[in-house]
Design a protein around this motif. Structure first.
Motif, mmCIF file in Angstrom:
data_model
loop_
_atom_site.group_PDB
_atom_site.id
_atom_site.type_symbol
_atom_site.label_atom_id
_atom_site.label_comp_id
_atom_site.label_asym_id
_atom_site.label_seq_id
_atom_site.Cartn_x
_atom_site.Cartn_y
_atom_site.Cartn_z
ATOM 1 N N SER B 2 1.004 -1.004 0.033
ATOM 2 C CA SER B 2 0.064 -0.087 0.091
ATOM 3 C C SER B 2 0.750 1.334 0.070
ATOM 4 O O SER B 2 1.884 1.248 0.327
ATOM 5 N N VAL B 3 0.166 2.386 -0.605
ATOM 6 C CA VAL B 3 0.952 3.524 -0.558
ATOM 7 C C VAL B 3 0.996 4.340 0.770
ATOM 8 O O VAL B 3 0.111 4.308 1.665
ATOM 9 N N LYS B 4 2.369 4.740 1.093
ATOM 10 C CA LYS B 4 2.198 5.336 2.437
ATOM 11 C C LYS B 4 2.106 6.864 2.274
ATOM 12 O O LYS B 4 2.869 7.551 1.516
ATOM 13 N N VAL B 5 0.987 7.474 2.932
ATOM 14 C CA VAL B 5 0.600 8.941 3.030
ATOM 15 C C VAL B 5 0.955 9.412 4.351
ATOM 16 O O VAL B 5 0.471 8.954 5.521
ATOM 17 N N CYS B 29 -4.725 3.145 1.724
ATOM 18 C CA CYS B 29 -3.475 3.718 1.791
ATOM 19 C C CYS B 29 -3.057 3.488 3.213
ATOM 20 O O CYS B 29 -3.856 3.092 4.156
ATOM 21 N N ASP B 72 5.581 7.888 0.794
ATOM 22 C CA ASP B 72 5.543 7.919 -0.599
ATOM 23 C C ASP B 72 5.103 9.487 -0.927
ATOM 24 O O ASP B 72 5.266 9.924 -1.946
ATOM 25 N N PHE B 135 -5.568 7.269 -5.956
ATOM 26 C CA PHE B 135 -5.658 5.831 -5.329
ATOM 27 C C PHE B 135 -6.623 4.781 -5.874
ATOM 28 O O PHE B 135 -6.198 3.580 -5.615
#
Lengths: 318, 335
Positions: B2-5, B29, B72, B135
């Motif tokens: 998963s994308v790290k926000v 996320c 990210d 996303f």
């Protein structure tokens, strides 16, 4: 005979006062702190102990001023209070009709608004210490005039020089400028007093209703030039109490009396603290990311108190 | 994966985090939140910031510095206006630009604007649709994520309005999607102090130097600006001769007036920022009206990145002494 001791340790002076059960001031001392609050308190205690009536019993002790916590731990205070409350308590005892207290000390200045004998509002100088005792001291030194002569010089002026008072740095360069263009010393000093009063009224006293009776106290109240500038600016009579420079200490003594009237035994360690070897050390706590500055206080080799931590871990250690 | 926000625990985090986190998580996320503010963060933040910024923005930079190398994307939305006829602080309008031009290199920023002006109610949902498209391609999923977020955000604010503390309201609203449980807390008879300020001053104990704990340690109960509903704020604001242009300014002035008219509130403490243009006149409006409305004692405190809390302790202690002594006299008078 029984009495209460009040100690006010400020940035510039350390003051002590002893009152009796009736609230009469038995004796008081005003000493310069010289950046060494522990030594100043010990010296003041030594001096005051010689003035006390024989067999005097100290029933309670109160401390105030910026070193109130340090002094409190050192002598064993029953009450440790901020200087605003202490000043108000002291003054209203002598002047029940006071409605405004102007107080200018070594490094801070405050205004306290009183109605019907109770504090209803107050303010302290925030980012600027222009016009406090330290600055006057410094200027007196620069001009080569003893500080206790400062006010007399101001009163001799016929036409005061205009000095910018909003900042000590600007005030000083203005004073130098006025000297260079040939103004005489009296006029410059009178101008400085007026500038400091304007600065105080525009910053510290901003938006406050200054009603009579007006009491002016703190070390700077010794300066007649400032008193006369206040009277000129406000158009009102300014009273300077007899104990103007030790009012905080007197207030602390009254607070101690109030505290002890609630019962209990005093924590006062006695005049023996004069001879104790007290020292402080500061350390940075690394146990969390707040990195609090901790003060460690010890008598001889024994650590007797810590303070300065947010979480209380050090404070409650002993 | 998963994308790290990354989300900074600063500024509008204290108002919108339930919505932000829920929305991003619903879209898969991973939300990385910076730790609570520390001395080190503030030193580093103040070190890179231009000196005339306010303390909370400097602290915000410190949070960004602590996050930037482990995420990210950084979530730094541009809040311009959230309601009709009122704006956010100019520092919020320019926040993404300030961050991008102060700290480099940075991961990409999510910095779409939220601007009520001209777009009316759709502005917030459009913002979240734009963010969501980063996303997911599924618009339905994005809209549902926004709805879930709104629900939790609503619960969170509702809890705050019932007097639940920020941390507790955050926990409760994020841990379940049930409606808010506790009813408005009943005053157990302790005297109350009204705390007026922006969300980040009221709730970051590093910024406010632990003022809530210090007040409560003296036996007082606290209610804050955040415990008022929009209607309650607007009712007070409508009494003024002129509207207040800033959203948080409105809340501050409105809550101060509300507290001044509440006989249970024994004193009001106004928290302001050194170097904040809005606060400099908000504080004046507050003090003018509080004085005019009666005799509730008011203490105005100005905060900056000074470490020492000596000045704060002295003023706060003296202020509470004023209230204690007035209270004692009143009780005597009645008895």
């Amino acid at each position: 005979m029984k009495g209460y001791l009040g100690i006010d340790v400020g940035s510039v002076s350390t003051n002590l006062a002893v009152i009796d059960e009736e609230g009469t001031v038995l004796c008081h001392r005003y000493l310069l702190t010289h950046g060494q609050p522990i030594r100043a308190v010990q010296e003041a205690l030594r001096e005051i102990s010689t003035y006390l009536p024989k067999g005097m019993e100290i029933r309670g002790v109160g401390t105030t001023g910026s070193a109130r916590q340090l002094a409190g731990v050192m002598v064993g205070a029953d009450v440790v209070k901020n200087e605003i409350t202490a000043h108000a308590i002291g003054t209203t005892h002598f002047f029940p009709h006071a409605r405004t207290i102007l107080e200018i000390g070594g490094q801070d200045s405050k205004i306290i608004i009183i109605r019907d004998g109770l504090v209803v509002d107050f303010a302290m100088n925030t980012v600027c210490a222009a016009g406090t005792g330290s600055f006057l001291d410094q200027q007196a030194l620069r001009l080569g005039i003893p500080i206790d002569q400062f006010g007399r010089y101001a009163l001799r002026s016929k036409s005061s020089a205009r000095i910018a008072g909003r900042c000590t740095v600007f005030a000083e360069s203005d004073m130098v400028h006025k000297q260079q263009i040939g103004c005489n010393l009296e006029d410059i000093i009178a101008g400085l007093c007026e500038a400091l009063v304007r600065n105080y009224l525009n910053n510290v006293a901003k938006g406050k209703e200054i009603l009579e009776s007006i009491i002016f106290q703190g070390g700077v109240a010794a300066n007649e030039g400032i008193q006369s500038a206040f009277e000129g600016e406000l158009g009102k009579k300014i009273y300077i109490p007899k104990f103007f420079n030790v009012m905080g200490a007197i207030g602390a003594a009254f607070l101690a009396q109030e505290q002890m009237d609630g019962g209990g035994k005093t924590h006062f360690k006695g005049f023996e603290v004069i001879n104790l070897h007290c020292k402080t050390r500061s350390l940075e706590c690394k146990e969390c990311e707040n990195e609090c500055e901790i003060v460690e206080f010890s008598i001889g080799e024994e650590v007797t108190a810590y303070w300065g931590d947010r979480c209380g871990k050090w404070e409650n250690k002993l | 994966m998963s994308v790290k926000v990354g989300i900074s625990r600063g500024l509008l985090y204290y108002r919108y985090f339930p919505l932000w986190q829920t929305f991003l998580q619903e879209l898969g996320c991973e939300v990385i939140l910076s730790t609570p503010t520390t001395k080190q963060m503030v030193s580093q933040g103040a070190g890179v910031a231009v000196s005339d910024l306010c303390f909370p923005v400097k602290a915000y930079f410190g949070h960004i510095l602590s996050l930037k190398d482990r995420v990210d994307l950084l979530f730094v939305p541009r809040y311009i206006s959230i309601e009709e006829d009122a704006y956010m602080c100019p520092k919020f309008l320019g926040l993404p630009d300030m961050v991008a031009n102060t700290i480099q290199p940075l991961p990409p920023l999510i910095d779409y604007p939220i601007n009520y002006k001209g777009r009316k109610k759709a502005t917030e949902s459009l913002f979240y649709e734009k963010v969501g498209k980063l996303f997911s391609r599924d618009l339905k999923k994005i809209r549902r994520a926004y709805q879930v977020g709104l629900e939790r955000q609503g619960n969170f604010r509702c809890l705050q309005q019932r007097g639940v503390s920020f941390e507790k309201a955050l926990d409760l609203s994020l841990s379940s999607s049930d409606g808010p449980g506790p009813q408005r807390e009943v005053n157990a008879g302790e005297p109350t102090i009204g705390l007026v300020g922006r969300p980040y001053y009221l709730n970051d104990p590093f910024l406010n130097k632990g003022i809530s704990e210090k007040v409560m340690a003296r036996g007082y109960r606290i209610i804050t600006t955040e415990s008022l509903t929009e209607t309650e704020v607007n009712r007070q604001i409508s009494k003024l001769s002129k509207r207040v242009y800033w959203s948080f300014g409105k809340e501050m002035v409105g809550s101060a007036l509300h507290f001044a008219g509440d006989p249970e509130v024994k004193g009001i403490i106004n928290l302001a920022s050194f170097g904040c243009g809005q606060d400099s006149f908000n504080s004046e409006i507050v003090s003018y009206h509080v004085k005019r409305m009666g005799n509730t004692p008011l203490l105005s405190l100005i905060f900056d990145e000074h470490w020492s809390d000596g000045g704060l302790v002295t003023r706060l202690e003296a202020f509470l002494d004023v209230i204690d002594r007035q209270g004692k006299l009143n009780r005597k008078g009645k008895g």
